[in-house]
Each structure stands twice: as structure tokens, then as C-alpha cells.
Write a protein that holds these residues in place. Sequence first.
Motif: not given
Length: 279
Positions: A114-116, A156-159, A212-214, A224-226
Amino acid sequence: EPQQVRYFGSSTAPYHVYLLFDGSGSTRHKWDFMRSAASAFVEFMKPQDRISIGIFDARLKTIADWNDSRENALDALNPIMSGLQSAGTTEFYRSLERAIERSFDGIRERRAIIVLTDGRDTSLYREIIQHNRVMNSEEDKRFGGLYRTAADKGIPIYFIAVNTDLNRDGSTEGADEFRNLEIIYGESPVPTQYLEQVRIRMERIAQVSGGQVLFPETLDDIIPLFLRIGKTLGRSYSIGYVPQIEGPDPALRRIVIKTKNDAHSVQQSRAGYYVTPPH
């Protein structure tokens, strides 16, 4: 063609999640939210799950590994974020590539990153200044290396993408390449094209990795997105098989997962993968 399932990881299997934070100057005013987001996410995780934390600017630094307690992992964020000094460059592509390659050695259980970040790599900005054009992702060699690694490793990489063309941040704090480009190029489409390409690159990595990208509209949306990503990971399963490779050329193998009962469906994280026959 039907494949024999060799590995199945249930939703109760341990999850290894690498939290990666952007420590560049353009995100400096968001660090308090990074701490809060990490804390909320860690509290949400199941007891059997493991966490590692990294932060990057000119280089990647892992500040908490899988063996650290959750309390120690969160405590490690405080001195790093308060004392980090940006070197004037952001090696986003290289840092993420190294996190993919090195952070999960020996781990075959469920994995995710998970990348911020705002997704900005200094190389793209410099390319614009040097050649007065915005390079697309297909011709970007630095990005190409990251893309191939993400496709190959299957993690899986989530942004959680801040300050993109879809959720511009009006804050004047911190360095901002977009505002610099506005000053340099005026009414030219170059600044907007730059932000678009930054977003497109994150979307391509998320797609090829099964993530996914949020896009948080405000900083208050980050936590909330985390937690939303945490819920997604908590309901996920892992399925593995050994494919039979035929033909001399690299090819895209599509993955289609079906249930025996047509009344049920599965939401896939990966639609396919590239294979290269052995030489």
C-alpha cells in the motif's frame, strides 16, 4: 484451459502488508496524516497478519520489518518523518521497484503493498525540462523497469494517490512540480499533461499487479481509504497453479476464475500475466 490448483490460501491465512510512504518535499505537509493512517490500518489488521513499513524520497528506507512488533513499527515512523530531509529528488519508481523485489524474500503467503504518494518521480519532471515535452509511459525506461517488475512478481499494489489531476491539492506548502511547470510553460498544456501521466503510471502499475488506485478528495479521506483496502484484503483468497507454457514467444496468459455454482462469482485481482519460455 482448466488448470490444477496447487495452492489455496484462505481469508484467515496471514497477510504480509508493506506500507510505503512518500517522504518527498511535495508530501511533507501530509506526514501527520500518514502516521494516523498507518496507526488506524495496523489496529484494523488481524492478529496473524504482519506489517513492514518503508519511506522514500531520494532512496528507499525500510524502517520496520516483519519481525517488529506493531507498536515498534509505528514508533519508528516518528523520528524518521520528523527528521527526514529531502535531497531534492524523488526516486519513486526505483524505490517501489526495490520494495517489490526485496521486501518479500521467502514469503509465499498473501502479500500486498500500500503506497501513499503523489506518484511523482523526478525523472519525469526533468525529462520535460530538458526536452519540452511530456514523455508517455510506454517510452519511459525508468517506469518500464518498475512495470515489468510489478507484472512479474504479482504482488497487488494499492495506491492512495494524493494531489493528482483528479484531486488537486490547493495547499501551497511543500515543493510542487506542477506549479513550477505552470510558471515555466504558462498556458501550455504541459503542466496538465504532466499530472495526467503521473496518474496514468500509477493506474498501470495497479492494474498489472492486481491492485487499485484510490483518490482521496481531502486529507480526511485518507484513513477511511486505508481501512477500505484493509477490508478488501481481509476478504481475499490466494489461488496458485503451475501453468504449462507452449510456444516460442512471450505471451499474455489470461486468468479466468469460475465457481462450480454459477450463482456465485469471484472478483479477481489479476486478469492475466506475461510468461517468457525458458531459454
